[in-house]
Structure formats: C-alpha cells, structure tokens
Scaffold this motif. Structure first.
Motif: not given
Length: 94
Positions: A36-40
């Motif tokens: 899924k789209s994740v921004f660490p």
C-alpha cells in the motif's frame, strides 16, 4: 581532483538532487513491502536534506524561482515531519 568554487557548488547541487531523489526510492520500497502507499519517516528526512542542500545551491546560483520553490517545499516537509513525530508521541502516551 582540483575543484574550483563553481565545481564545488555543482557537486553540492548534485548531492542535493541525489538526496531529494532517494526519498522516492525509500517510499517506493516501503510501499512495496506493505502493499500500500506508505510514506516512511525517512521520506521526510531525505526531503528536508535534499531541500536544504538544493536551497543552498539555489542561493549560490541566485535563482529566485528555485529559492522560492525550495523554501515552500521545506515548509511542507518540516510540517509533515512535525505531524509524524507528534502522532508517534501521542501513540506512545496512550
């Protein structure tokens, strides 16, 4: 290797661009792992590092368009990092 002042600033500009580009690789790899789209959090640190370095390069080049663009981006990256840190603190307190 003997670099003059312009050569050093060119290296700084490319370093900033590399940091800025690395954020997309970090984000892409994390998203692939999680499916899924994740921004660490590293995305925001690379954004800030690249933004500051590119801002320094833009100031050296005296490019007002580039300066305004980097300043506005830095505000957004710092604000997003604040939200991430604040959210993590709240999760640890609950």
């Amino acid at each position: 290797m003997n670099l003059d002042k312009d050569g050093v600033w060119l290296v700084i500009g490319f370093l900033g661009q590399a940091l800025f580009s690395a954020r997309f690789i970090v984000q892409w790899l994390k998203s692939e792992r999680e499916k899924k789209s994740v921004f660490p959090i590293a995305f925001w640190y690379f954004s800030i590092g690249g933004g500051v370095t590119l801002l320094a390069y833009a100031v050296y080049r005296q490019d007002p368009v580039f300066i305004v663009g980097q300043l506005s981006g830095l505000f957004i990256y710092l604000r997003n990092l604040y939200f991430v840190i604040h959210e993590r603190k709240n999760l640890n307190l609950e």
